[in-house]
Scaffold this active site. Sequence first.
Site, PDB file in Angstrom:
ATOM      1  N   ARG A 187      34.879   9.507  72.458  1.00 20.55           N
ATOM      2  CA  ARG A 187      36.089  10.144  73.117  1.00 20.55           C
ATOM      3  C   ARG A 187      35.441  10.821  74.177  1.00 20.55           C
ATOM      4  NH1 ARG A 187      40.928  11.832  70.220  1.00 20.55           N
ATOM      5  NH2 ARG A 187      39.681  10.603  68.579  1.00 20.55           N
TER       6      ARG A 187
ATOM      7  N   ARG B 164      25.036  15.909  74.018  1.00 28.38           N
ATOM      8  CA  ARG B 164      26.049  16.117  73.103  1.00 28.38           C
ATOM      9  C   ARG B 164      24.169  15.949  71.758  1.00 28.38           C
ATOM     10  NH1 ARG B 164      29.913  14.277  69.109  1.00 28.38           N
ATOM     11  NH2 ARG B 164      31.367  16.063  71.161  1.00 28.38           N
TER      12      ARG B 164
ATOM     13  N   HIS C 296      30.966  23.966  72.020  1.00 26.86           N
ATOM     14  CA  HIS C 296      30.986  22.738  72.325  1.00 26.86           C
ATOM     15  C   HIS C 296      32.258  22.811  73.728  1.00 26.86           C
ATOM     16  CE1 HIS C 296      32.491  18.538  73.280  1.00 26.86           C
ATOM     17  NE2 HIS C 296      33.451  18.373  71.733  1.00 26.86           N
TER      18      HIS C 296
END
Lengths: 306, 195
Positions: free
Chosen positions: A58, A108, A136
């Site tokens: 995603r 990430r 995040h």
Amino acid sequence: MSLKRKDLVSIASLTPDEITLILETADSFKEVSGREIKKVPALRGKTVVNLFFEPSTRTRTSFELAAKRLSADVINFSPSSSSVVKGETLLDTARNIEAMQADIIVLRHPDAGAAETLATGVKSSVINAGDGWHEHPTQALLDLFTMREKNLNFKGLRVAIVGDIAHSRVARSNIFALSKLGAEIRAVGPPTMIPVHLDRLGARVYYDLNEALRGVDVIMMLRLQLERQGRALFPSIREYSRLYGLTAERVRLAEAGALVMHPGPVNRGVEMAPEVADSFSSVILDQVANGVAIRMGILYLLSGAN
Amino acid sequence: MPTDGPMITQDKKEEKLVMDASEVARAVTRIAHEVLERNKGIREIALVGIRTGGVHLAHRLARRIQEIERAQVPIGELDITLYRDDLAIRKDQPVLRRTSIPFNVSDLKIILVDDVLFTGRTIRAAMDGLIDLGRPAEIQLAVLVDRGHRQLPIKANYIGKNIPTSREEIVHVYLEEEGEEDRVVLLKNAGGGVR
């Protein structure tokens, strides 16, 4: 006003004005995503590298789409296909990418602090797309954008964040962002999932979901990381679901018209009943759509000449 | 009102009024008539103002056209920031505003409206921005002031007033919509250069 920083590593380091600027900039990009030709030339000639050390479809797709809609070139780099398995350090990997003239690196990483380390080690702009249990930031910003889009005012807004707060970077970033903008945060979960001194971040702790949901404007559910089962954080999924799962009856405890949010992917029937995920109060798909606009905004704001 | 030029200090500038409120009003009225004459009415035309000054002028033009023709023209607002040709070389990214064009531009005669025509770069960006939204039958350009010094082969179809300037001067358009009295002034800038 412009964003006078090279990187976006955390919400904690942003001022309320900077958060507002990002939200307003994303607003303009939402219009671009609604066009027939969803592309503008703003980042033509820039290279964006998605450096993902953790699986994430995603977030990576969202960043990729955002960069492409701005006409940037995008490269996806993941450890299984890279030299990381051969023992190269994070910084060396990033410096190699930088040597290929990358302007923006989206990182990430499973370790907290990885984005900060990278940001200080390379000249390229670094965007934190999630680092361990730390932060995040783009997720929190898209959550805020979604609330704002539904005409909610942050000052005094009552938001319940439900689930594994201790191991959630989404929760941390949201707590930082919402408290900076003056919202009232209720953190809800079993004692094993609530970090100590959470009140110092500006959140009130609840262990009883029914009590916490009373009168809230936003219910933000976190994903139960099923892989953590067996670490003695909760006895069974069924018990967790009974105590902390969001059902239609529980939604009724909140303010009429309260938003139900979830960063995805949803464990249907665990933290959220399927009928709640599909209900009118659910803005889960708005969050996904807004994620592209927020990431376009951030890429645009960080892409000024260095 | 924001300006593309550098900040200048009070003692260095010398202000000269080049259009007052009634001249601005007359210019808008004349442009409205010229638009109607050239396009033989309002069929298939739409106004698109370039943010920020152009948007106010587009609305005034639309009102004037409505008074004359007793019918409404579609009106849109265009932000050209993402189409600027200096994004890659600017240090700070300019603030984005929203583009809002609530009609399909394809097959319409679009009249772009801006306050000052200078280098022509804004208009180039605006045309690219418009064409990304569809394929207009025609693009025409209306400006309140043409101050010369083009850097691109661009020409306005409707001009409120031609004002000869030197490159170092700054043209300021003040409008009621921003809490000012309508007027156009020329600033002699002893401090030198614009962008």
